[in-house]
Design an enzyme around this catalytic site. Structure first.
Site, PDB file in Angstrom:
ATOM      1  N   LYS A   1       0.836  -1.172  -0.089  1.00  0.00           N
ATOM      2  CA  LYS A   1       0.206  -0.039  -0.113  1.00  0.00           C
ATOM      3  C   LYS A   1       0.940   1.249  -0.029  1.00  0.00           C
ATOM      4  O   LYS A   1       1.985   1.126   0.463  1.00  0.00           O
ATOM      5  CB  LYS A   1      -0.877  -0.180   1.188  1.00  0.00           C
ATOM      6  CG  LYS A   1      -2.131   0.772   1.115  1.00  0.00           C
ATOM      7  CD  LYS A   1      -3.170  -0.057   0.336  1.00  0.00           C
ATOM      8  CE  LYS A   1      -4.357   0.477  -0.063  1.00  0.00           C
ATOM      9  NZ  LYS A   1      -5.526  -0.306  -0.844  1.00  0.00           N
TER      10      LYS A   1
ATOM     11  N   ASP B   1      -6.486   4.232  -5.183  1.00  0.00           N
ATOM     12  CA  ASP B   1      -7.580   4.286  -3.989  1.00  0.00           C
ATOM     13  C   ASP B   1      -8.044   5.594  -3.805  1.00  0.00           C
ATOM     14  O   ASP B   1      -8.055   6.330  -4.810  1.00  0.00           O
ATOM     15  CB  ASP B   1      -6.456   3.905  -2.867  1.00  0.00           C
ATOM     16  CG  ASP B   1      -7.207   3.377  -1.683  1.00  0.00           C
ATOM     17  OD1 ASP B   1      -7.761   4.340  -0.936  1.00  0.00           O
ATOM     18  OD2 ASP B   1      -7.117   2.285  -1.369  1.00  0.00           O
TER      19      ASP B   1
END
Length: 456
Positions: A137, A177
């Site tokens: 991430k 995202d």
């Protein structure tokens, strides 16, 4: 008994307590990361005590420590020539079952705790898809809101200039995202290609014209509804006729609404950071198209819906006080508190499906479970997005493109498979504990790969 980072303990309860105390001491102030680990550990620690190979190899301790955490400075100029400095991150959490895979988030709230929680969760989510994807991430505390296209382009190019040193199609494949959509992915992919003079599938969520997958935009929203339909089918029910409330108005929320309507459900409420709209007559396809244009093209506020249609706007609230059968938290982490869970239970909710990452607090989750509410955790329910990212990687590697119908069928098959794994590992008498099932099923595949590699 193995020597653990946090001591030797004879019972799951004692080990869990000491494990969490040690993790919090080792990672001070990272509250979101602590929460994500505790949610998993509550399910996995008892399982490990019945399967000592995982306990003795310190698998959980190893899973909670990222392979590497990369931070870097991002300097860029705005349209007036002013220089700005942001912080960039990439947390490469675990590549036991494939290249690191996970989104990039551009938002002022981004910090190491949030990215570590997201990366930790990604291990289990990616494992559940059965696709060969590890977990990572990243992102930045850059705020794209209010910025011009050229300012966003300059930031994305500056961010990718550093990130490009740490990613690759067989190493780490980021995606989008919050704050990172098709525009941002396009700018970053263009910069990667320029820096490396190499056209490879190093990012997913790309435009269709240069290697993207059809229905990627819709995938997470569709996937959470497909998973919900599987849960309801398992008890002889369906989405059809159910009253639904959804938080958020980004792609996940909008396309969850679209699939709910398609399956015969009634969408009553949606929200953004300013509040929520409640349409007693229901949001139909025409109204939803207005919302999609409002939020994705015009980037307007959801309150504007009430000027077009007969609806109520409630400022600074999520829609959890609206009576409903199904609730879909699709906005951001920890948006659904214990008090919100109490409202939902008191108003007759039967199922809560997480479309965002960890949108429910631990107290809210415990309240749902205590009241026998069907609960679909994010790592299972919102895995549709990363599943299609994995399929985009496959298409890029094979130099082919699948049709929308083919991709959608594969998505349905993957969500059905995830549901089956949750049922298998979540049996609790006559009921299914979907949180336990998702945690254990996701854990096993990664843990077995780590064991196979030895101590590395």
């Amino acid at each position: 008994m193995a020597k653990h980072l946090y001591g030797d303990y004879s019972t799951p309860e004692k080990f869990l307590e000491s494990f969490m105390a040690g993790l919090e001491k080792r990672n001070p102030g990272e509250l979101e990361f602590h929460q994500a680990v505790k949610e998993v550990a509550e399910s996995v620690v008892p399982y490990m005590f019945n399967h000592k190979k995982y306990f003795d190899a310190l698998i959980l301790e190893r899973m909670t420590e990222p392979d590497r955490t990369i931070t870097f400075r991002v300097c860029w100029e705005d349209d007036l020539g002013n220089v700005h400095v942001n912080r960039g991150y990439r947390v490469q959490f675990n590549n036991a079952i494939g290249p690191y895979k996970g989104g990039l988030r551009f938002d002022p709230s981004v910090n190491l705790s949030i990215l570590k929680f997201l990366g930790f969760e990604q291990q289990f989510k990616n494992s559940l898809t059965t696709l060969p994807m590890g977990a990572g991430k990243g992102g930045s505390d850059f705020n794209p809101k209010g910025k011009s296209d050229r300012e966003i382009m300059r930031f994305c190019q500056a961010y990718m200039t550093e990130l490009s040193k740490h990613i690759g199609e067989n190493l780490d494949v980021p995606a989008g995202d919050i704050g990172v959509g098709a525009r941002e992915i396009s700018y970053m992919f263009g910069q990667y290609k320029r820096l490396n003079d190499n056209f490879v599938g190093v990012l997913t969520g790309k435009g269709i014209s240069f290697g993207g997958s059809l229905i990627r935009t819709e995938a997470t929203g569709y996937g959470v509804v497909y998973f919900t339909e599987n849960m309801l089918n398992h008890i002889g029910d369906s989405v059809k006729g159910k009253r639904c409330v959804i938080s958020g108005s980004g792609n996940v929320a909008l396309y969850a609404a679209k699939k709910i309507i398609e399956l015969g459900g009634q969408v009553l409420a949606m929200s953004d950071s300013g509040g929520y709209i409640y349409d007693e007559a229901g949001i139909d396809n025409q109204k939803l198209e207005y919302l999609i244009d409002l939020k994705t093209t015009r980037r307007g506020r959801i309150e504007e819906y009430c000027a077009e249609y007969d609806a109520k706007f409630v400022a600074n609230k999520r829609p959890w006080a609206v009576p409903c059968d199904l609730a879909f938290p699709c906005a951001t982490q920890n948006e659904l508190s214990f008090d919100d869970a109490t409202d939902l239970v008191n108003n007759g909710v039967m199922l809560v499906a997480e479309g965002a990452n960890m949108p429910s607090t631990i107290e809210a989750v415990h309240h749902f479970k205590a009241n026998n509410i069907l609960f679909a955790p994010a790592k299972a329910a919102n895995a549709g997005g990363v599943a299609i990212s994995g399929l985009e990687m496959t298409q890029n590697s094979m130099r082919i493109s699948w049709t929308s119908e083919e991709v959608d069928q594969k998505l349905q098959d993957i969500m059905r498979s995830i549901h089956a794994q949750c049922v298998k590992h979540g049996q609790n008498g006559k009921n299914i504990d979907y949180l336990k099932g998702a945690n254990i099923a996701g854990f096993i595949k990664v843990a077995d790969a780590m064991l196979a590699y030895g101590v590395i």
